[in-house]
Design a protein around this motif. Sequence first.
Motif, PDB file in Angstrom:
ATOM      1  N   ALA A 152      -9.301   4.884 -13.665  1.00 46.76           N
ATOM      2  CA  ALA A 152      -9.251   5.866 -14.752  1.00 46.76           C
ATOM      3  C   ALA A 152      -9.441   5.200 -16.112  1.00 46.76           C
ATOM      4  N   LEU A 153      -8.994   3.948 -16.221  1.00 43.57           N
ATOM      5  CA  LEU A 153      -9.127   3.211 -17.479  1.00 43.57           C
ATOM      6  C   LEU A 153     -10.477   2.513 -17.603  1.00 43.57           C
ATOM      7  N   GLY A 154     -11.322   2.683 -16.601  1.00 46.38           N
ATOM      8  CA  GLY A 154     -12.676   2.172 -16.710  1.00 46.38           C
ATOM      9  C   GLY A 154     -12.962   0.841 -16.062  1.00 46.38           C
ATOM     10  N   HIS A 155     -12.014   0.297 -15.307  1.00 50.67           N
ATOM     11  CA  HIS A 155     -12.274  -0.975 -14.632  1.00 50.67           C
ATOM     12  C   HIS A 155     -13.349  -0.781 -13.567  1.00 50.67           C
ATOM     13  N   GLN A 156     -14.428  -1.538 -13.674  1.00 47.94           N
ATOM     14  CA  GLN A 156     -15.550  -1.406 -12.751  1.00 47.94           C
ATOM     15  C   GLN A 156     -15.578  -2.486 -11.671  1.00 47.94           C
ATOM     16  N   GLY A 157     -14.731  -3.510 -11.827  1.00 51.28           N
ATOM     17  CA  GLY A 157     -14.753  -4.623 -10.886  1.00 51.28           C
ATOM     18  C   GLY A 157     -14.130  -4.267  -9.546  1.00 51.28           C
ATOM     19  N   PRO A 158     -14.179  -5.198  -8.609  1.00 53.16           N
ATOM     20  CA  PRO A 158     -13.632  -4.948  -7.275  1.00 53.16           C
ATOM     21  C   PRO A 158     -12.119  -4.721  -7.313  1.00 53.16           C
ATOM     22  N   VAL A 159     -11.660  -3.737  -6.535  1.00 52.11           N
ATOM     23  CA  VAL A 159     -10.234  -3.477  -6.332  1.00 52.11           C
ATOM     24  C   VAL A 159      -9.992  -3.422  -4.830  1.00 52.11           C
ATOM     25  N   THR A 160      -9.078  -4.240  -4.358  1.00 51.65           N
ATOM     26  CA  THR A 160      -8.749  -4.291  -2.936  1.00 51.65           C
ATOM     27  C   THR A 160      -7.262  -4.039  -2.757  1.00 51.65           C
ATOM     28  N   VAL A 161      -6.920  -3.125  -1.852  1.00 54.86           N
ATOM     29  CA  VAL A 161      -5.524  -2.820  -1.528  1.00 54.86           C
ATOM     30  C   VAL A 161      -5.249  -3.297  -0.112  1.00 54.86           C
ATOM     31  N   ILE A 162      -4.172  -4.064   0.065  1.00 54.24           N
ATOM     32  CA  ILE A 162      -3.833  -4.620   1.384  1.00 54.24           C
ATOM     33  C   ILE A 162      -2.424  -4.165   1.758  1.00 54.24           C
ATOM     34  N   GLY A 163      -2.290  -3.499   2.902  1.00 53.03           N
ATOM     35  CA  GLY A 163      -0.984  -3.028   3.347  1.00 53.03           C
ATOM     36  C   GLY A 163      -0.714  -3.385   4.787  1.00 53.03           C
ATOM     37  N   ASP A 164       0.574  -3.572   5.120  1.00 53.90           N
ATOM     38  CA  ASP A 164       0.887  -3.969   6.496  1.00 53.90           C
ATOM     39  C   ASP A 164       1.069  -2.779   7.425  1.00 53.90           C
ATOM     40  N   GLU A 165       1.236  -1.564   6.888  1.00 50.17           N
ATOM     41  CA  GLU A 165       1.344  -0.385   7.748  1.00 50.17           C
ATOM     42  C   GLU A 165      -0.054   0.129   8.092  1.00 50.17           C
ATOM     43  N   LEU A 185      -5.678  -1.828   5.990  1.00 45.38           N
ATOM     44  CA  LEU A 185      -4.409  -1.333   6.514  1.00 45.38           C
ATOM     45  C   LEU A 185      -4.028  -2.066   7.790  1.00 45.38           C
ATOM     46  N   GLY A 186      -2.729  -2.069   8.089  1.00 44.31           N
ATOM     47  CA  GLY A 186      -2.247  -2.760   9.278  1.00 44.31           C
ATOM     48  C   GLY A 186      -2.524  -4.245   9.234  1.00 44.31           C
ATOM     49  N   GLU A 187      -2.487  -4.808   8.029  1.00 42.52           N
ATOM     50  CA  GLU A 187      -2.869  -6.217   7.841  1.00 42.52           C
ATOM     51  C   GLU A 187      -1.784  -6.951   7.045  1.00 42.52           C
ATOM     52  N   PRO A 188      -0.775  -7.477   7.725  1.00 46.00           N
ATOM     53  CA  PRO A 188       0.313  -8.163   7.019  1.00 46.00           C
ATOM     54  C   PRO A 188      -0.181  -9.412   6.296  1.00 46.00           C
ATOM     55  N   ALA A 189       0.285  -9.579   5.071  1.00 45.88           N
ATOM     56  CA  ALA A 189      -0.025 -10.796   4.313  1.00 45.88           C
ATOM     57  C   ALA A 189       0.903 -11.913   4.759  1.00 45.88           C
ATOM     58  N   ARG A 190       0.393 -13.109   4.826  1.00 43.42           N
ATOM     59  CA  ARG A 190       1.156 -14.272   5.272  1.00 43.42           C
ATOM     60  C   ARG A 190       1.518 -15.220   4.136  1.00 43.42           C
ATOM     61  N   ALA A 225       0.823  -1.212   0.000  1.00 34.41           N
ATOM     62  CA  ALA A 225       0.000   0.000   0.000  1.00 34.41           C
ATOM     63  C   ALA A 225       0.853   1.255   0.000  1.00 34.41           C
ATOM     64  N   GLY A 226       1.766   1.345  -0.970  1.00 32.17           N
ATOM     65  CA  GLY A 226       2.598   2.528  -1.102  1.00 32.17           C
ATOM     66  C   GLY A 226       2.279   3.301  -2.365  1.00 32.17           C
ATOM     67  N   GLN A 227       3.292   4.013  -2.878  1.00 30.03           N
ATOM     68  CA  GLN A 227       3.113   4.845  -4.066  1.00 30.03           C
ATOM     69  C   GLN A 227       2.649   4.027  -5.268  1.00 30.03           C
ATOM     70  N   ALA A 228       3.282   2.889  -5.515  1.00 28.71           N
ATOM     71  CA  ALA A 228       2.905   2.077  -6.669  1.00 28.71           C
ATOM     72  C   ALA A 228       1.482   1.564  -6.543  1.00 28.71           C
ATOM     73  N   ALA A 229       1.087   1.153  -5.342  1.00 25.17           N
ATOM     74  CA  ALA A 229      -0.276   0.653  -5.131  1.00 25.17           C
ATOM     75  C   ALA A 229      -1.313   1.734  -5.411  1.00 25.17           C
ATOM     76  N   ALA A 246      -0.980   3.248   8.276  1.00 26.91           N
ATOM     77  CA  ALA A 246      -1.280   4.494   7.570  1.00 26.91           C
ATOM     78  C   ALA A 246      -1.688   4.208   6.131  1.00 26.91           C
ATOM     79  N   PRO A 247      -2.567   5.045   5.565  1.00 26.88           N
ATOM     80  CA  PRO A 247      -2.911   4.897   4.155  1.00 26.88           C
ATOM     81  C   PRO A 247      -1.708   5.231   3.278  1.00 26.88           C
ATOM     82  N   PRO A 248      -1.751   4.880   1.997  1.00 26.41           N
ATOM     83  CA  PRO A 248      -0.598   5.125   1.121  1.00 26.41           C
ATOM     84  C   PRO A 248      -0.073   6.553   1.216  1.00 26.41           C
ATOM     85  N   TYR A 249       1.263   6.667   1.390  1.00 25.10           N
ATOM     86  CA  TYR A 249       1.875   7.989   1.563  1.00 25.10           C
ATOM     87  C   TYR A 249       3.186   8.067   0.787  1.00 25.10           C
TER      88      TYR A 249
END
Length: 397
Positions: free
Chosen positions: A21-34, A75-80, A8-12, A36-39
């Motif tokens: 922006a390209l029109g994708h209407q399906g679900p998008v989920t971002v998972i980050g271990d910190e 956020l605050g959710e480390p992937a295993r 969940a950083g700059q690239a995410a 804070a939101p992307p910064y």
Amino acid sequence: MNIVILGAGQAAASLAAKLRALGHQGPVTVIGDEPAPPYQRPPLSKAYLLGQMGLERLTLRAPEWWDEQGIVVHLGEPARRIDRERQMVITDRGEYRYDQLALTLGANPRRLPAAIGGALPGVHVVRNLADIAALRPALAKGARLVVIGGGYIGLEAAAVARKLGLDVTLVEAAPRILGRVAAAETADLIRDLHRSHGVRIIEGTGITRITGSAAVEGVELADGRQLPADLVICGIGVTPETALAEAAGLAIDNGVAVDAQGRSTDPAIWAAGDCASFPTALGRLRLESVGNAIDMAEAVAANMLGAGQDYIPKPWFWSDQFEAKLQIAGLNLGHDRVVTRPAEHGGSVWYFRAGRLVAVDALNDARAYMIGKRLIEAGKSPDPDAITTTPDLKALL
């Protein structure tokens, strides 16, 4: 199509925004271990560390933007684990199914081994918000700081510490600072800048250990010198975050190895940013920069939606130190000639490979940077001698 972005950083943030922006209407989920939101990360070692920028300015998107775009952020959710067979990301809170998965996991700072004092209280790295929260209270006026590593992170941290009134010594084991990333001519400009502000720079000498019992007391150099220290900052580079990808059986080559479009060895998994290495005419590259994180993430987003376009990087970087700005365009890999052009409070360094302009370093010389960047991106190469003899660089265009 259900898309999960792991990291969940700059690239995410860039990848998620581009999908919408390209029109994708399906679900998008971002998972980050910190938590804070992307910064933004670059200001951490500069304006944020100095207290000149708050978290609200550091954050890439307002909380309501994610809701408006219909992007779910955990956020605050480390992937295993990544279960490729079930196409599932397993975190410490649950499981997330994906049709396509993007890895934007970034990189981790290298740390000194605990056996030589790397784990002592008072030894810091500069990579995320938690690192800054731990470091800030120690940056007291008059405190003795030893910075280990003469790359951009170490130099930026040294500059901030001097501005805050600390006594600063920077130690670089290689023969000179910026040895891996810049020509000696650029290093000379930066060294002079730091010394003019009172930073002591020791080059060509490694460290043996960090001394102290309950906390840092000093740094012992390989030549036997003892440097007293109240705190130490390690700026010795980063390593791409590949543990999850490797455990999932993806190919690793100085990062998650992807093809020219950003796809890993699993066609349902992509990677972008600091954690990814991609093929170029110069061989496989991994670029650590905001520009690459944004551009590669946007290219991957388009390719996830079927664009089928190779990612062609247009590298640019910058580094703020004291009141000076170093701007870099292009990649100086394999250069065989360097031409310098002085400016009033800095100058520019132009890199050529087989007669072709490939990169420009510009210190306090925005005009040289912009002209060099335009030339490189247009594939134009002026005569190297013209760099120093042309009164107005704009004529090179």
